[in-house]
Motif scaffolding. Structure first.
Motif, PDB file in Angstrom:
ATOM      1  N   TYR A  61       0.823  -1.204   0.000  1.00 56.76           N
ATOM      2  CA  TYR A  61       0.000   0.000   0.000  1.00 56.76           C
ATOM      3  C   TYR A  61       0.862   1.260   0.000  1.00 56.76           C
ATOM      4  O   TYR A  61       0.509   2.263  -0.639  1.00 56.76           O
ATOM      5  CB  TYR A  61      -0.929   0.002   1.211  1.00 56.76           C
ATOM      6  CG  TYR A  61      -1.901   1.161   1.229  1.00 56.76           C
ATOM      7  CD1 TYR A  61      -3.023   1.164   0.416  1.00 56.76           C
ATOM      8  CD2 TYR A  61      -1.679   2.266   2.051  1.00 56.76           C
ATOM      9  CE1 TYR A  61      -3.911   2.233   0.417  1.00 56.76           C
ATOM     10  CE2 TYR A  61      -2.557   3.329   2.065  1.00 56.76           C
ATOM     11  CZ  TYR A  61      -3.678   3.306   1.243  1.00 56.76           C
ATOM     12  OH  TYR A  61      -4.537   4.373   1.242  1.00 56.76           O
ATOM     13  N   LYS A  66      -1.287   5.424  -6.607  1.00 54.64           N
ATOM     14  CA  LYS A  66      -2.647   5.837  -6.241  1.00 54.64           C
ATOM     15  C   LYS A  66      -3.019   7.088  -7.021  1.00 54.64           C
ATOM     16  O   LYS A  66      -2.208   7.997  -7.161  1.00 54.64           O
ATOM     17  CB  LYS A  66      -2.770   6.115  -4.744  1.00 54.64           C
ATOM     18  CG  LYS A  66      -2.310   4.990  -3.834  1.00 54.64           C
ATOM     19  CD  LYS A  66      -2.448   5.402  -2.373  1.00 54.64           C
ATOM     20  CE  LYS A  66      -1.793   4.401  -1.440  1.00 54.64           C
ATOM     21  NZ  LYS A  66      -0.310   4.451  -1.502  1.00 54.64           N
ATOM     22  N   ILE A  85      -6.938   2.879  -6.840  1.00 59.07           N
ATOM     23  CA  ILE A  85      -5.820   2.004  -7.175  1.00 59.07           C
ATOM     24  C   ILE A  85      -6.264   1.083  -8.303  1.00 59.07           C
ATOM     25  O   ILE A  85      -7.122   0.209  -8.099  1.00 59.07           O
ATOM     26  CB  ILE A  85      -5.374   1.167  -5.956  1.00 59.07           C
ATOM     27  CG1 ILE A  85      -4.999   2.088  -4.787  1.00 59.07           C
ATOM     28  CG2 ILE A  85      -4.200   0.265  -6.330  1.00 59.07           C
ATOM     29  CD1 ILE A  85      -4.717   1.352  -3.483  1.00 59.07           C
ATOM     30  N   ALA A  87      -6.369  -1.961 -10.971  1.00 59.86           N
ATOM     31  CA  ALA A  87      -5.953  -3.365 -10.933  1.00 59.86           C
ATOM     32  C   ALA A  87      -4.694  -3.562 -11.756  1.00 59.86           C
ATOM     33  O   ALA A  87      -4.347  -2.744 -12.624  1.00 59.86           O
ATOM     34  CB  ALA A  87      -7.080  -4.245 -11.455  1.00 59.86           C
ATOM     35  N   TYR A 113      -5.486  -4.485  -0.400  1.00 56.43           N
ATOM     36  CA  TYR A 113      -4.550  -5.507  -0.891  1.00 56.43           C
ATOM     37  C   TYR A 113      -5.286  -6.800  -1.222  1.00 56.43           C
ATOM     38  O   TYR A 113      -5.020  -7.424  -2.260  1.00 56.43           O
ATOM     39  CB  TYR A 113      -3.489  -5.747   0.178  1.00 56.43           C
ATOM     40  CG  TYR A 113      -2.379  -6.696  -0.225  1.00 56.43           C
ATOM     41  CD1 TYR A 113      -1.595  -6.446  -1.351  1.00 56.43           C
ATOM     42  CD2 TYR A 113      -2.088  -7.820   0.545  1.00 56.43           C
ATOM     43  CE1 TYR A 113      -0.552  -7.299  -1.699  1.00 56.43           C
ATOM     44  CE2 TYR A 113      -1.047  -8.674   0.208  1.00 56.43           C
ATOM     45  CZ  TYR A 113      -0.284  -8.411  -0.918  1.00 56.43           C
ATOM     46  OH  TYR A 113       0.742  -9.255  -1.256  1.00 56.43           O
ATOM     47  N   HIS A 116      -7.241  -6.200  -4.424  1.00 49.95           N
ATOM     48  CA  HIS A 116      -6.306  -6.012  -5.529  1.00 49.95           C
ATOM     49  C   HIS A 116      -5.782  -7.369  -6.011  1.00 49.95           C
ATOM     50  O   HIS A 116      -5.682  -7.620  -7.224  1.00 49.95           O
ATOM     51  CB  HIS A 116      -5.153  -5.114  -5.081  1.00 49.95           C
ATOM     52  CG  HIS A 116      -4.158  -4.823  -6.170  1.00 49.95           C
ATOM     53  ND1 HIS A 116      -4.388  -3.900  -7.157  1.00 49.95           N
ATOM     54  CD2 HIS A 116      -2.930  -5.354  -6.416  1.00 49.95           C
ATOM     55  CE1 HIS A 116      -3.341  -3.857  -7.970  1.00 49.95           C
ATOM     56  NE2 HIS A 116      -2.444  -4.731  -7.547  1.00 49.95           N
ATOM     57  N   ARG A 117      -5.468  -8.232  -5.073  1.00 54.20           N
ATOM     58  CA  ARG A 117      -4.972  -9.572  -5.427  1.00 54.20           C
ATOM     59  C   ARG A 117      -6.058 -10.422  -6.086  1.00 54.20           C
ATOM     60  O   ARG A 117      -5.749 -11.364  -6.819  1.00 54.20           O
ATOM     61  CB  ARG A 117      -4.437 -10.276  -4.178  1.00 54.20           C
ATOM     62  CG  ARG A 117      -3.180  -9.622  -3.618  1.00 54.20           C
ATOM     63  CD  ARG A 117      -2.699 -10.320  -2.364  1.00 54.20           C
ATOM     64  NE  ARG A 117      -2.182 -11.660  -2.666  1.00 54.20           N
ATOM     65  CZ  ARG A 117      -1.892 -12.561  -1.737  1.00 54.20           C
ATOM     66  NH1 ARG A 117      -2.103 -12.283  -0.453  1.00 54.20           N
ATOM     67  NH2 ARG A 117      -1.428 -13.747  -2.076  1.00 54.20           N
ATOM     68  N   ASN A 121     -10.108  -3.327  -9.385  1.00 58.92           N
ATOM     69  CA  ASN A 121      -9.788  -1.925  -9.150  1.00 58.92           C
ATOM     70  C   ASN A 121     -10.335  -1.571  -7.768  1.00 58.92           C
ATOM     71  O   ASN A 121     -11.377  -2.096  -7.349  1.00 58.92           O
ATOM     72  CB  ASN A 121     -10.461  -1.030 -10.196  1.00 58.92           C
ATOM     73  CG  ASN A 121     -10.054  -1.360 -11.612  1.00 58.92           C
ATOM     74  OD1 ASN A 121      -8.878  -1.368 -11.941  1.00 58.92           O
ATOM     75  ND2 ASN A 121     -11.035  -1.642 -12.468  1.00 58.92           N
ATOM     76  N   VAL A 122      -9.653  -0.665  -7.077  1.00 57.71           N
ATOM     77  CA  VAL A 122     -10.025  -0.352  -5.695  1.00 57.71           C
ATOM     78  C   VAL A 122     -10.229   1.158  -5.527  1.00 57.71           C
ATOM     79  O   VAL A 122      -9.371   1.947  -5.921  1.00 57.71           O
ATOM     80  CB  VAL A 122      -8.932  -0.831  -4.713  1.00 57.71           C
ATOM     81  CG1 VAL A 122      -9.309  -0.469  -3.284  1.00 57.71           C
ATOM     82  CG2 VAL A 122      -8.713  -2.338  -4.844  1.00 57.71           C
TER      83      VAL A 122
END
Length: 314
Positions: A61, A66, A85, A87, A113, A116-117, A121-122
């Motif tokens: 992170y 970002k 964030i 992907a 996290y 994302h894994r 997309n976050v």
């Protein structure tokens, strides 16, 4: 007659003193419960060292690229702040992550996290009155539900009509997630909800904390604080009900709660789970603490979330 008059005057005077005292106590507890400021009853942030199982997520992170997103709140025209964030590979899948009481986007790094894994997309917004967003009160998820709908629409505008959106939140963010689920005309791009340790409604949670932390009965103090909040911020604690909102929900929802949560008591999750009208799943995670299910059982948590998303987000 004079004696009777004196008794009436004395009773009125006592009632005035009591009323003033209760109102003063209400103002004090309004500051404790609703005004954003350091809270003595919250545990201190955990230091993330290399020996901590969350360290890989924390390190990621700190280093990940970002993008700054902004939105205007649904009421009061506050400027809201978020980190986006992308992907690792192009995808239409997106998760909107809502943080907890007196938290902020940065404290949700482990969940960012995780998603994302999983290839998402976050988007990590700061709720009004928290982090880098404007505001002078804690909304407990209620005004935030409409702010989150605006974030959802922004996601669609940015990432396209084919977006597949999941909303996730812990504690106050879990309540906000459930509150969003009952908003009329939530965009069809929202495919599922995941809530972790959210409360039934703000009145119940504040009443519970008044008893646990200060050994105070809910009547009349919580009602007074709720009235002050209604005057100042436009909503009552009973109105701010995740339980009533999930009753309107027909989309998939995963409910997660720690087995021994004494901040938002575990018992709250059961009426919430039974109330929703959509496909649902309940995970009670072994272990103590509030909003610690992921830390206590990371493999179980990851597997449950991954399987739920695989089923409902194609």
């Amino acid at each position: 007659m004079k004696k009777r008059t004196k008794i009436i005057v004395a009773c009125v005077a006592v009632a005035a003193v009591v009323t003033a005292g209760l109102f003063g106590a209400g103002l004090y507890f309004y500051q404790v419960a609703v005004v954003p400021a350091p809270k003595t009853f919250l545990s201190k942030p955990q230091k993330i060292t290399k020996n901590n199982p969350l360290y890989p997520a924390y390190k990621w992170y700190q280093q990940v690229n970002k993008q700054r997103w902004y939105e205007v709140s649904a009421t009061r025209h506050l400027i809201l702040d978020a980190d986006y964030i992308p992907a690792a590979s192009h995808t239409q899948k997106m998760v909107l992550i809502a943080h907890g009481f007196m938290g902020n986007k940065d404290k949700m790094f482990s969940y960012a996290y995780l998603f994302h894994r999983l290839g998402y997309n976050v988007l990590l917004p700061d709720a009004r009155g928290h982090g880098d967003s404007q505001g002078n009160y804690i909304g407990y998820g209620w005004p935030d539900r409409l702010d989150n709908v605006k974030w959802i629409k922004k996601i669609i505008a940015q990432n396209g009509q084919a977006s597949k959106i999941v909303m996730f939140g812990t504690s106050m963010g879990g309540a906000a997630t459930m509150m969003v689920s009952g908003v009329k005309n939530v965009p069809k791009q929202v495919k599922a909800y995941i809530e972790d340790c959210g409360y039934t409604d703000v009145y119940d949670e504040v009443a519970y904390q008044a008893k646990e932390l200060y050994h105070l009965p809910k009547f009349p103090l919580v009602g007074i604080v709720s009235l002050i909040n209604h005057v100042k911020n436009g909503y009552s604690f009973k109105e701010a009900s995740a339980l009533n909102q999930v009753k309107k929900n027909h989309r998939p929802m995963l409910f997660i709660h720690g087995a021994h949560d004494h901040f938002v008591p575990t018992r709250m999750v059961y009426p919430l789970y039974h109330a929703t009208k959509g496909p649902k799943q309940l995970l009670i995670v072994p272990g103590k603490g509030h909003a610690r299910s992921y830390q206590n059982q990371p493999k179980l948590y990851q597997q449950t979330v991954a399987q739920f998303l695989k089923r409902w987000v194609k």
